[in-house]
Write a protein that holds these residues in place. Sequence first.
Motif, mmCIF file in Angstrom:
data_model
loop_
_atom_site.group_PDB
_atom_site.id
_atom_site.type_symbol
_atom_site.label_atom_id
_atom_site.label_comp_id
_atom_site.label_asym_id
_atom_site.label_seq_id
_atom_site.Cartn_x
_atom_site.Cartn_y
_atom_site.Cartn_z
ATOM 1 N N SER A 28 0.814 -1.219 0.000
ATOM 2 C CA SER A 28 0.000 0.000 0.000
ATOM 3 C C SER A 28 0.847 1.267 0.000
ATOM 4 C CB SER A 28 -0.941 -0.002 1.204
ATOM 5 O OG SER A 28 -0.205 -0.080 2.413
ATOM 6 N N GLU A 31 1.985 1.820 -3.537
ATOM 7 C CA GLU A 31 0.876 2.321 -4.346
ATOM 8 C C GLU A 31 0.629 3.795 -4.045
ATOM 9 O OE1 GLU A 31 -3.687 1.075 -5.530
ATOM 10 O OE2 GLU A 31 -2.947 0.606 -3.515
ATOM 11 N N GLU A 32 0.705 4.174 -2.782
ATOM 12 C CA GLU A 32 0.480 5.574 -2.401
ATOM 13 C C GLU A 32 1.505 6.485 -3.071
ATOM 14 O OE1 GLU A 32 0.669 8.321 1.658
ATOM 15 O OE2 GLU A 32 0.525 6.143 1.825
ATOM 16 N N THR A 33 2.765 6.080 -3.071
ATOM 17 C CA THR A 33 3.813 6.872 -3.713
ATOM 18 C C THR A 33 3.605 6.923 -5.216
ATOM 19 O OG1 THR A 33 5.388 6.226 -1.995
ATOM 20 C CG2 THR A 33 6.305 7.102 -4.039
ATOM 21 N N GLN A 35 0.862 6.530 -6.916
ATOM 22 C CA GLN A 35 -0.311 7.319 -7.279
ATOM 23 C C GLN A 35 -0.058 8.815 -7.107
ATOM 24 O OE1 GLN A 35 -3.136 6.676 -8.759
ATOM 25 N NE2 GLN A 35 -2.635 4.501 -9.006
ATOM 26 N N LYS A 206 8.215 10.042 0.530
ATOM 27 C CA LYS A 206 7.590 8.734 0.682
ATOM 28 C C LYS A 206 8.499 7.553 0.382
ATOM 29 C CE LYS A 206 3.092 10.715 -0.662
ATOM 30 N NZ LYS A 206 2.469 10.590 0.660
#
Length: 278
Positions: A28, A31-33, A35, A206
């Motif tokens: 996750s 994915e956050e980075t 996105q 991140k």
Amino acid sequence: MTGPGLDYDKASLARVYNYYLRGKDWSSVDEETAQAVIRLAPDVPEAARENFRFAGRAAVWAVAEHQIRQVVDIGVGIVNDLPLPSVENCVLSVDPGATVLAFDNDEVVLAHARALRRGYGRVLRGDVTDLDSVFKHPDAVGLIDTAKPLVVILAAVLHFVPDAAAVMAGLRERLALGSVVVVSHVTSTQTSGRRVAGMTKAYDEKAISPIYFRTEEEIRALADGWDIVTPPGLVDVQRWSPDGTYAGPLYDTVRVLGMTVMLPGHLQEQADTPGGGR
């Protein structure tokens, strides 16, 4: 996967890249980075995939055109689960007897490789900023011979290195004449300053490593002491093709430049050799 040195609180460069490439080995935080970057530059996933194709295409060209049978892929990342052929797959498709060695310094990649134990599952620990850790690795002894030409893949690697020029200089000192280095690098040239700043901030905040956008001129300067293969020269990776047969669309929000460079002297040596060949 867990183990010493693994950090799942920060995004792994390899897992973020795996996300861009439509792999499955990301978490996750990765994915956050990813996105956060994609919101600023929606073309990043396709540019990453074109970069991956470029690495395989350039490696095949070097192996087929110059009969170089040893390839070293530094910063290989996680490539076993991708819907795209890896550098190793591409090289072995044209020369099944070639040697392809993969190196990475990311604990995530190494742990993944230990768990996989097949194909590119065997990744040796090596750091592009410490080239002795690659070329003097005990498990590489007898598999690669630096007295003979090599192909070295640095695909989307040098933009995570503060002193990329030192890496290229180190390769010049270690490699034989006629060796080829495949380089790709994100550029700030013809890219919105706002997007460059935003993507830089996303990695700073991140990820485990910052990213360094360089101008087209700065990337070209990394070839100091090398011959840039022309055509095509230094171009967007989706336009890299010595025979002009590969020409993908250009992107509006991000650019990744690619080039292959050769250590000078090989062609003259070959001409001076009785029979004009190896």
